[in-house]
Design a protein around this motif. Structure first.
Motif, PDB file in Angstrom:
ATOM      1  N   CYS A 135      19.663  29.970  62.819  1.00  0.00           N
ATOM      2  CA  CYS A 135      19.868  31.165  63.641  1.00  0.00           C
ATOM      3  C   CYS A 135      21.172  31.790  63.191  1.00  0.00           C
ATOM      4  CB  CYS A 135      19.927  30.793  65.118  1.00  0.00           C
ATOM      5  SG  CYS A 135      20.118  32.230  66.222  1.00  0.00           S
ATOM      6  N   CYS A 139      28.105  36.528  67.055  1.00  0.00           N
ATOM      7  CA  CYS A 139      28.056  36.378  68.505  1.00  0.00           C
ATOM      8  C   CYS A 139      29.469  36.108  69.007  1.00  0.00           C
ATOM      9  CB  CYS A 139      27.120  35.229  68.883  1.00  0.00           C
ATOM     10  SG  CYS A 139      26.952  34.972  70.658  1.00  0.00           S
ATOM     11  N   THR A 198      14.641  28.185  71.471  1.00  0.00           N
ATOM     12  CA  THR A 198      15.096  29.570  71.459  1.00  0.00           C
ATOM     13  C   THR A 198      16.608  29.619  71.248  1.00  0.00           C
ATOM     14  OG1 THR A 198      13.333  30.299  72.941  1.00  0.00           O
ATOM     15  CG2 THR A 198      15.275  31.710  72.793  1.00  0.00           C
ATOM     16  N   GLU A 200      19.854  32.024  71.627  1.00  0.00           N
ATOM     17  CA  GLU A 200      20.308  33.202  72.373  1.00  0.00           C
ATOM     18  C   GLU A 200      21.786  33.457  72.162  1.00  0.00           C
ATOM     19  OE1 GLU A 200      17.516  33.689  76.395  1.00  0.00           O
ATOM     20  OE2 GLU A 200      19.623  33.075  76.553  1.00  0.00           O
ATOM     21  N   CYS A 201      22.168  34.738  72.276  1.00  0.00           N
ATOM     22  CA  CYS A 201      23.580  35.134  72.313  1.00  0.00           C
ATOM     23  C   CYS A 201      23.790  36.006  73.540  1.00  0.00           C
ATOM     24  CB  CYS A 201      23.966  35.897  71.049  1.00  0.00           C
ATOM     25  SG  CYS A 201      25.678  36.536  71.099  1.00  0.00           S
ATOM     26  N   ASP A 202      24.569  35.498  74.481  1.00  0.00           N
ATOM     27  CA  ASP A 202      24.837  36.215  75.732  1.00  0.00           C
ATOM     28  C   ASP A 202      23.550  36.674  76.413  1.00  0.00           C
ATOM     29  OD1 ASP A 202      27.588  35.926  75.828  1.00  0.00           O
ATOM     30  OD2 ASP A 202      27.964  37.728  74.635  1.00  0.00           O
ATOM     31  N   GLY A 203      22.560  35.810  76.443  1.00  0.00           N
ATOM     32  CA  GLY A 203      21.318  36.105  77.143  1.00  0.00           C
ATOM     33  C   GLY A 203      20.304  36.892  76.347  1.00  0.00           C
ATOM     34  N   THR A 204      20.636  37.311  75.136  1.00  0.00           N
ATOM     35  CA  THR A 204      19.706  38.060  74.289  1.00  0.00           C
ATOM     36  C   THR A 204      19.052  37.113  73.299  1.00  0.00           C
ATOM     37  OG1 THR A 204      21.032  40.084  74.457  1.00  0.00           O
ATOM     38  CG2 THR A 204      19.460  39.930  72.630  1.00  0.00           C
ATOM     39  N   VAL A 205      17.725  37.104  73.290  1.00  0.00           N
ATOM     40  CA  VAL A 205      17.001  36.214  72.388  1.00  0.00           C
ATOM     41  C   VAL A 205      17.181  36.684  70.952  1.00  0.00           C
ATOM     42  CG1 VAL A 205      14.731  35.355  71.714  1.00  0.00           C
ATOM     43  CG2 VAL A 205      15.303  35.570  74.137  1.00  0.00           C
ATOM     44  N   ILE A 206      17.624  35.746  70.101  1.00  0.00           N
ATOM     45  CA  ILE A 206      17.791  36.058  68.684  1.00  0.00           C
ATOM     46  C   ILE A 206      16.548  35.653  67.903  1.00  0.00           C
ATOM     47  CG2 ILE A 206      19.241  35.740  66.651  1.00  0.00           C
ATOM     48  CD1 ILE A 206      20.581  37.124  69.078  1.00  0.00           C
ATOM     49  N   ARG A 207      16.084  34.424  68.127  1.00  0.00           N
ATOM     50  CA  ARG A 207      14.875  33.968  67.456  1.00  0.00           C
ATOM     51  C   ARG A 207      14.371  32.690  68.106  1.00  0.00           C
ATOM     52  NH1 ARG A 207      15.822  31.442  61.528  1.00  0.00           N
ATOM     53  NH2 ARG A 207      13.711  32.260  61.450  1.00  0.00           N
TER      54      ARG A 207
END
Length: 388
Positions: A135, A139, A198, A200-207
């Motif tokens: 990933c 971030c 999963t 994530e960075c600050d609640g945003t799904v990256i992959r």
């Protein structure tokens, strides 16, 4: 004139509505790889409801008597059709099912749906091996890895101050996090770690990344009449399959399913299987030789593959020859040793006896000789009067 104007407006409205329905953009449905998908189509239809792929291929249909899955992997339900719910169900969506689908009632289009399937990258490792789930993104906040089905099941995370392994066996590296590498490292992988993860960075799904374990492989040779013991490895529901290599192709296909403590087996195996917690198959014979596969019932992932050979002879011919040769050699060595010991015992006994006899003769001869010498000496020392 006013009535004509009103009728004209109604006609324009109808044309606009029909044009909008027929030319409406399809509904977008997005699912993850291997997840189920429901393509909606809601309208009571007293005739034939048909789902088409964009290529014109019919995948499923219903009428007043029944529903039919025309193509594998697509389903419609009759009880729902009677209620006006003509939805198409795809139990396991994969990339081959990415397409636009059309729902029609007696060839009249009711709805159109565009299906998107997120192709998730997969990573495999050997049991107890290492793996890296990649990933990469800059971030500046909290980077988190968790089990996708359970968002609260965080396994590792990093922020601007440090990284933390929330669960044993998972690791993120702080120096790499600062450079935008949020990869998750799995050490000493086991079957409990399988699944979708999963990043994530600050609640945003990256992959998302799918992680699995390479199937174990075992080769077994057992004697006819013995039991075959199969380790199930995982607590999840599994299927046990047999691909026969026996002369009569005995019971190829699925032989048992195991779900928790519940075991369901085919008629050929009902009386022969014990579960404790491994699966024991009793009374193996030559026809039972073949490949036995333990497979995850949900993901269809092979867990353990056993290649089994059942033999009638108590030991392989090679082993029999070796054992026979060893026994013969041992007999020769032992026999020779016994004979040698007996011979040496006789020789030693004879020598000891002769030594005792010869020793006695020597002593007697010496005594006799001494007496004769003494008599001669006396004769020499005693002279007659005439000699004197």
């Amino acid at each position: 004139m006013q009535s004509w104007s009103s009728a004209f407006c109604v006609l324009i409205l109808l044309i606009t509505t029909l044009t909008t329905v027929s030319g409406a953009a399809p509904t977008e449905i997005k699912v993850k790889l291997n997840d189920s998908a429901t393509l909606p189509c809601n309208d009571r239809c007293s005739g034939l409801v048909t789902w088409f792929q964009k290529s014109g291929i019919v995948v499923a249909q219903c009428n007043q008597t029944s529903c039919l899955s025309v193509k594998d992997g697509f389903e419609m339900f009759y009880d729902q059709y009677l209620k006006g719910n003509n939805s198409l169900i795809i139990p396991e969506a994969d990339t081959s099912k990415i397409s636009e689908y059309t729902c029609q009632c007696d060839l009249k289009t009711i709805s159109a749906v565009q299906l998107h399937v997120d192709a998730v990258p997969s990573v495999k490792a050997d049991l107890h091996g290492n793996a890296t789930l990649y990933c990469s993104v800059d971030c500046s906040g909290l980077a988190t890895w968790f089990r996708t089905r359970y968002p609260s099941d965080v396994v590792a995370q990093c922020d601007q101050t440090s990284c933390q392994s929330v669960k044993a066996g998972y690791q993120m590296i702080y120096a790499q996090y600062l450079k935008g590498n949020l990869s998750l490292y799995i050490t000493d992988a086991d079957f409990s770690m399988r699944g979708l993860y999963t990043c994530e960075c600050d609640g945003t799904v990256i992959r998302d990344v799918e992680f699995s374990i390479n199937a174990l492989n075992s080769t077994l040779q057992i004697k006819s009449g013995e039991s075959l013991v199969l380790d199930l490895e995982i607590p999840d529901p599994v299927e046990v399959l047999h691909d026969s290599t026996g002369a009569d192709g005995f019971s190829s296909g699925q032989i048992c399913t195991v779900n928790g403590r519940s075991v369901q087996c085919s008629d050929d195996y009902k009386q022969r299987v014990l579960f404790s917690p491994a699966l024991e198959v009793k009374g193996m014979n030559l026809s039972h030789s073949g490949v036995y596969t333990i497979r995850d019932a949900r993901t269809k992932e092979d867990i353990h593959v056993y290649t089994v050979t059942v033999r009638d002879d108590p030991d392989p011919p090679g082993e029999q020859k070796i054992v026979s040769s060893v026994l013969k050699l041992a007999g020769i060595v032992v026999g020779t040793a016994v004979i040698t010991i007996v011979i040496w015992s006789v020789i030693v006994g004879i020598c000891m006896k002769k030594t005792r006899l010869c020793g006695g003769c020597f002593k007697i001869d010496n005594v006799a000789g001494n007496e004769e010498d003494n008599q001669d000496a006396e004769k020499e020392n005693i002279l007659t009067p005439y000699q004197q």
